[in-house]
Scaffold this motif. Structure first.
Motif, PDB file in Angstrom:
ATOM      1  N   UNK A  53      -2.824  -5.587  -4.121  1.00  0.00           N
ATOM      2  CA  UNK A  53      -3.561  -5.795  -5.354  1.00  0.00           C
ATOM      3  C   UNK A  53      -3.716  -7.272  -5.630  1.00  0.00           C
ATOM      4  N   UNK A  54      -4.334  -7.549  -6.773  1.00  0.00           N
ATOM      5  CA  UNK A  54      -4.531  -8.927  -7.211  1.00  0.00           C
ATOM      6  C   UNK A  54      -3.829  -9.079  -8.556  1.00  0.00           C
ATOM      7  N   UNK A  56      -2.882 -12.491  -4.264  1.00  0.00           N
ATOM      8  CA  UNK A  56      -2.855 -11.146  -3.699  1.00  0.00           C
ATOM      9  C   UNK A  56      -1.405 -10.787  -3.449  1.00  0.00           C
ATOM     10  N   UNK A  57      -1.010  -9.588  -3.856  1.00  0.00           N
ATOM     11  CA  UNK A  57       0.330  -9.098  -3.535  1.00  0.00           C
ATOM     12  C   UNK A  57       0.215  -7.925  -2.574  1.00  0.00           C
ATOM     13  N   UNK A  58       1.169  -7.855  -1.669  1.00  0.00           N
ATOM     14  CA  UNK A  58       1.267  -6.752  -0.713  1.00  0.00           C
ATOM     15  C   UNK A  58       2.700  -6.257  -0.787  1.00  0.00           C
ATOM     16  N   UNK A  59       2.879  -4.969  -1.060  1.00  0.00           N
ATOM     17  CA  UNK A  59       4.224  -4.418  -1.230  1.00  0.00           C
ATOM     18  C   UNK A  59       4.506  -3.307  -0.225  1.00  0.00           C
ATOM     19  N   UNK A 112       9.828  -4.739  -0.961  1.00  0.00           N
ATOM     20  CA  UNK A 112       9.526  -6.025  -0.335  1.00  0.00           C
ATOM     21  C   UNK A 112       8.111  -6.419  -0.729  1.00  0.00           C
ATOM     22  N   UNK A 113       7.873  -7.728  -0.901  1.00  0.00           N
ATOM     23  CA  UNK A 113       6.551  -8.181  -1.341  1.00  0.00           C
ATOM     24  C   UNK A 113       6.164  -9.494  -0.687  1.00  0.00           C
ATOM     25  N   UNK A 114       4.890  -9.575  -0.291  1.00  0.00           N
ATOM     26  CA  UNK A 114       4.263 -10.832   0.096  1.00  0.00           C
ATOM     27  C   UNK A 114       3.259 -11.181  -0.988  1.00  0.00           C
ATOM     28  N   UNK A 115       3.178 -12.463  -1.359  1.00  0.00           N
ATOM     29  CA  UNK A 115       2.200 -12.964  -2.317  1.00  0.00           C
ATOM     30  C   UNK A 115       1.419 -14.090  -1.647  1.00  0.00           C
ATOM     31  N   UNK A 117       1.913 -18.711   1.089  1.00  0.00           N
ATOM     32  CA  UNK A 117       2.386 -17.331   1.147  1.00  0.00           C
ATOM     33  C   UNK A 117       3.866 -17.284   0.775  1.00  0.00           C
ATOM     34  N   UNK A 118       4.203 -16.415  -0.166  1.00  0.00           N
ATOM     35  CA  UNK A 118       5.594 -16.148  -0.531  1.00  0.00           C
ATOM     36  C   UNK A 118       6.014 -14.811   0.074  1.00  0.00           C
ATOM     37  N   UNK A 119       7.266 -14.718   0.489  1.00  0.00           N
ATOM     38  CA  UNK A 119       7.880 -13.427   0.811  1.00  0.00           C
ATOM     39  C   UNK A 119       9.053 -13.268  -0.137  1.00  0.00           C
ATOM     40  N   UNK A 120       9.139 -12.117  -0.800  1.00  0.00           N
ATOM     41  CA  UNK A 120      10.228 -11.843  -1.741  1.00  0.00           C
ATOM     42  C   UNK A 120      10.874 -10.528  -1.310  1.00  0.00           C
ATOM     43  N   UNK A 121      12.136 -10.579  -0.885  1.00  0.00           N
ATOM     44  CA  UNK A 121      12.782  -9.355  -0.401  1.00  0.00           C
ATOM     45  C   UNK A 121      13.193  -8.402  -1.526  1.00  0.00           C
ATOM     46  N   UNK A 122      13.253  -7.145  -1.169  1.00  0.00           N
ATOM     47  CA  UNK A 122      13.697  -6.086  -2.073  1.00  0.00           C
ATOM     48  C   UNK A 122      15.038  -6.471  -2.699  1.00  0.00           C
ATOM     49  N   UNK A 123      15.167  -6.203  -3.999  1.00  0.00           N
ATOM     50  CA  UNK A 123      16.407  -6.494  -4.711  1.00  0.00           C
ATOM     51  C   UNK A 123      16.458  -7.873  -5.349  1.00  0.00           C
ATOM     52  N   UNK A 124      15.459  -8.718  -5.086  1.00  0.00           N
ATOM     53  CA  UNK A 124      15.445 -10.071  -5.651  1.00  0.00           C
ATOM     54  C   UNK A 124      15.166 -10.025  -7.148  1.00  0.00           C
TER      55      UNK A 124
END
Length: 145
Positions: free
Chosen positions: A73-74, A135-138, A89-92, A115-122
């Motif tokens: 999504x955006x 843009x986010x990708x989960x 998990x998410x990439x932005x 590009x950010x990567x944010x791991x699950x539980x953060x």
């Protein structure tokens, strides 16, 4: 009634969108190939208030039927900050503006193309001193369940 070239172009684009399965429904243009390949024109995505906030806006661009394992999504964050704990998990990918992600006492700043990567539980805080659009990708796609 005479049509201008621009009006005719708009009508043809709308017809093509309907034929490709989107028709502009949902506030953006998306083309869907029978193979499952999707093309979302990110510049056409119109975000909506997130949790009643006008300074944070979001729009999912995929459905579980289209992409059952991964979602996208955006999001827009405008001159604000909000905390979030990720259950996925998410990439932005920053499209424009300045996106800041604070982890504890550390702040990371991303700009267009970063590009950010944010791991699950953060547990983080999203913020922007201006208007950040990204843009986010989960993963997984159905992260609410």
């Amino acid at each position: 009634m005479e049509w201008t070239k621009e009006q005719l172009k708009d009508v043809v684009e709308q017809v093509l969108l309907v034929l490709n399965g989107n028709g502009g429904v949902g506030g953006f243009h998306k083309e869907a190939d029978p193979s499952g390949v999707l093309l979302v024109r990110s510049g056409t995505v119109k975000c909506e208030p997130f949790e009643g906030r006008s300074d944070v806006r979001v729009k999912d661009v995929t459905t579980l039927a289209e992409a059952p394992r991964i979602a996208a999504g955006v999001m827009e964050v405008e001159k604000t900050s909000f905390p979030w704990t990720l259950s996925y998990d998410e990439f932005d990918v920053v499209l424009s503006g300045t996106l800041e992600i604070k982890v504890g006492e550390r702040t990371y700043t991303g700009r267009a193309g970063d590009i950010f990567y944010i791991p699950k539980g953060s547990s983080i805080s999203f913020s922007s001193p201006d208007l950040a659009r990204y843009v986010y990708v989960t993963y997984p796609a159905d992260w609410n369940s």
